[in-house]
Design an enzyme around this catalytic site. Structure first.
Site, PDB file in Angstrom:
ATOM      1  N   GLU A  32      35.197  19.355  20.402  1.00 56.93           N
ATOM      2  CA  GLU A  32      33.910  18.641  20.357  1.00 56.93           C
ATOM      3  C   GLU A  32      33.282  18.386  21.731  1.00 56.93           C
ATOM      4  O   GLU A  32      32.859  17.270  22.043  1.00 56.93           O
ATOM      5  CB  GLU A  32      34.090  17.320  19.578  1.00 56.93           C
ATOM      6  CG  GLU A  32      34.614  17.570  18.180  1.00 56.93           C
ATOM      7  CD  GLU A  32      34.940  16.300  17.392  1.00 56.93           C
ATOM      8  OE1 GLU A  32      34.708  15.196  17.903  1.00 56.93           O
ATOM      9  OE2 GLU A  32      35.434  16.429  16.260  1.00 56.93           O
ATOM     10  N   ASN A  51      37.257  23.995  19.201  1.00 58.09           N
ATOM     11  CA  ASN A  51      36.999  23.452  17.858  1.00 58.09           C
ATOM     12  C   ASN A  51      35.809  22.492  17.904  1.00 58.09           C
ATOM     13  O   ASN A  51      35.727  21.654  18.802  1.00 58.09           O
ATOM     14  CB  ASN A  51      38.269  22.689  17.423  1.00 58.09           C
ATOM     15  CG  ASN A  51      38.243  22.242  15.970  1.00 58.09           C
ATOM     16  OD1 ASN A  51      37.980  23.048  15.072  1.00 58.09           O
ATOM     17  ND2 ASN A  51      38.523  20.972  15.727  1.00 58.09           N
TER      18      ASN A  51
HETATM   19  O1  9MR Z   1      40.762  12.042  10.321  1.00 60.09           O
HETATM   20  C1  9MR Z   1      40.886  11.448  11.593  1.00 60.09           C
HETATM   21  C2  9MR Z   1      40.892   9.931  11.443  1.00 60.09           C
HETATM   22  O2  9MR Z   1      42.081   9.515  10.795  1.00 60.09           O
HETATM   23  C3  9MR Z   1      40.766   9.280  12.798  1.00 60.09           C
HETATM   24  O3  9MR Z   1      40.632   7.883  12.635  1.00 60.09           O
HETATM   25  C4  9MR Z   1      39.588   9.865  13.541  1.00 60.09           C
HETATM   26  C5  9MR Z   1      39.467   9.231  14.890  1.00 60.09           C
HETATM   27  O4  9MR Z   1      38.411   9.728  15.619  1.00 60.09           O
HETATM   28  O5  9MR Z   1      39.746  11.263  13.675  1.00 60.09           O
HETATM   29  C6  9MR Z   1      39.723  11.891  12.450  1.00 60.09           C
HETATM   30  O6  9MR Z   1      39.811  13.284  12.618  1.00 60.09           O
HETATM   31  C7  9MR Z   1      38.733  13.897  13.329  1.00 60.09           C
HETATM   32  C8  9MR Z   1      39.292  15.105  14.043  1.00 60.09           C
HETATM   33  O7  9MR Z   1      40.375  14.704  14.855  1.00 60.09           O
HETATM   34  C9  9MR Z   1      38.238  15.803  14.868  1.00 60.09           C
HETATM   35  N1  9MR Z   1      37.075  16.135  14.072  1.00 60.09           N
HETATM   36  C10 9MR Z   1      36.537  15.061  13.265  1.00 60.09           C
HETATM   37  C11 9MR Z   1      37.629  14.435  12.414  1.00 60.09           C
HETATM   38  C12 9MR Z   1      37.054  13.396  11.475  1.00 60.09           C
HETATM   39  O8  9MR Z   1      36.507  12.330  12.176  1.00 60.09           O
END
Ligand code: 9MR
Length: 412
Positions: A135, A177
């Site tokens: 990101e 990603n």
């Molecule tokens: O699913 C993840 C959630 O449990 C966390 O709290 C969050 C924190 O930022 O991250 C979520 O996963 C993310 C992933 O690592 C990167 N892309 C977006 C996902 C959804 O927010």
């Protein structure tokens, strides 16, 4: 144009394997004692991504002190299930530990590189693909870099991260990603331009992940967007798929699955959680299993698409070859090696391209004539009159999770 057709199978993983791809889920270490969760996990999926356990805040809670307990738990569970692991994520502006949030400039740059080196070294040989950088582009509609403290260390921070990851674990595929890059738009085009530049300058990058957190629609150019990246010479993967539960949820899941199957370098799909109750999108019910663990219509849509779809499509061949089907059947697994059989249908004279993940190596083959590319990772197997099946033995060489991928099947 080559066109593989998978044999009908009854799980997402088996159906994806028949097309030479993986089907994965993001999982949480804390849920591995939930028996409904682990039953679905071990039955349906051939790959896992730790949802949070390999992130910077989890793995280096204080500077220079590393904690791999939860990440290791996921890796060992995956290995005992014969699943691949996608590592997520080495460098990301979010979920940085507090100590790293307070750093900037060259101090932050060296802390980031040290973090990547340590984590990728710890998991060396166990990770199929790493999200090295996550990101890094903004949502400004103009394709700018995100203005993060990592970006402020210098525009070359992304390539520095990839180089550190390659040095630490040369066998893992290294991915960039991101989200909102699922169709052709300014953000995905900015990523595309970066990947093209990296390939031209020899910066190590092997794959691009398209998160695909979707609402009530899917971009009409979803497949062509995947294909334009694949045409740069990288694999593409759907890395965090979930779709809001609305009227079109099942059909959107089907469309995404078909798009991946239509792109030979789309090597697999990961959904971001197992049951709706496991999702980060609370209340949106965006996954394939309901909160009780029952299969939803979206599940059936994905399974049908996998069973009907084409396999590795030959990368745009279109040079007179006819279609054929290459179906993979896993064989015996020993401590140091394993067997794979491939059955070909739809053509009596055929060429099947099989791609291995380094450091795994094919050590012997039978019932075909094999040749190799310069890397030794891509085997082209031609029929030699001994029938519709061939097989091979692969040595793990330290990576027990990767499995061969069928890149194409061409009949003549
Ligand atoms: O699913 C993840 C959630 O449990 C966390 O709290 C969050 C924190 O930022 O991250 C979520 O996963 C993310 C992933 O690592 C990167 N892309 C977006 C996902 C959804 O927010």
């Amino acid at each position: 144009m080559a066109a593989n057709r998978a044999e009908a199978a009854t799980t997402l993983g088996a159906s994806a394997t028949a097309t030479g791809r993986y089907f994965g889920a993001a999982i949480a270490a804390s849920k591995l004692s939930d028996t409904t969760y682990t039953r679905i996990l071990s039955t349906e999926f051939t790959s896992v991504t730790p949802e949070n356990e390999m992130k910077w805040d989890a793995t280096e809670p204080s500077r220079g002190t590393f904690n791999y307990t939860s990440g290791d738990r996921i890796v060992s569970q995956a290995q005992s299930n014969g699943q691949q692991v996608r590592g997520h994520a080495l460098a990301w502006h979010s979920q940085m530990p507090g100590w790293a949030q307070s750093l900037s400039g060259s101090t932050l740059r060296s802390a980031m590189l040290n973090h990547i080196t340590n984590v990728a070294t710890h998991y060396k040989g166990k990770i199929y693909a790493w999200d090295v950088v996550n990101e890094a582009f903004a949502d400004d509609g103009q394709g700018s870099r995100r203005n993060s403290s990592l970006q402020q260390t210098g525009n070359d921070w992304i390539e520095a991260a990839f180089r550190a990851a390659r040095a630490a674990d040369p066998g893992a595929k290294l991915c960039y990603n991101d989200y909102n890059t699922d169709g052709v738009n300014a953000k995905s085009t900015a990523v595309y331009t970066m990947v093209k530049d990296f390939k031209a300058r020899g910066v190590p990058i092997d794959c691009v992940g398209f998160q695909s957190h979707l609402g009530t629609g899917v971009p009409g150019d979803y497949q062509s967007n995947l294909q334009r990246f694949a045409d740069l010479g990288v694999d593409v993967q759907i890395t965090e798929l979930d779709v809001a539960q609305g009227g079109n949820q099942a059909s959107i899941y089907g469309t995404v699955t078909k798009a991946c199957l239509a792109v030979s370098r789309c090597t697999g799909i990961t959904v971001w959680g197992i049951r709706d109750s496991d999702s980060w999108r609370t209340g949106e019910n965006p996954l394939l299993f309901d909160s009780s663990g029952n299969k939803k219509a979206a599940y059936t849509s994905v399974l049908n698409a996998l069973n009907a779809g084409s396999g590795g499509g030959g990368g745009g061949g279109g040079n007179g070859g006819t279609g054929c089907t290459a179906t993979v059947t896993p064989g015996t697994v020993w401590g140091d090696r394993y067997n794979t059989s491939v059955t070909v249908s739809g053509a009596s004279t055929w060429t099947v391209v099989v791609t291995m993940t380094a450091p795994q190596k094919i050590t012997s083959t039978w019932n075909g004539t094999a040749t190799w590319d310069a890397s030794g990772n891509v085997m082209t197997m031609k029929s030699n009159g001994s029938g519709a099946a061939f097989g091979f033995t692969t040595s793990f060489n330290g990576n027990t999770t990767a499995r061969p991928q069928i890149s194409s099947c061409t009949g003549s």
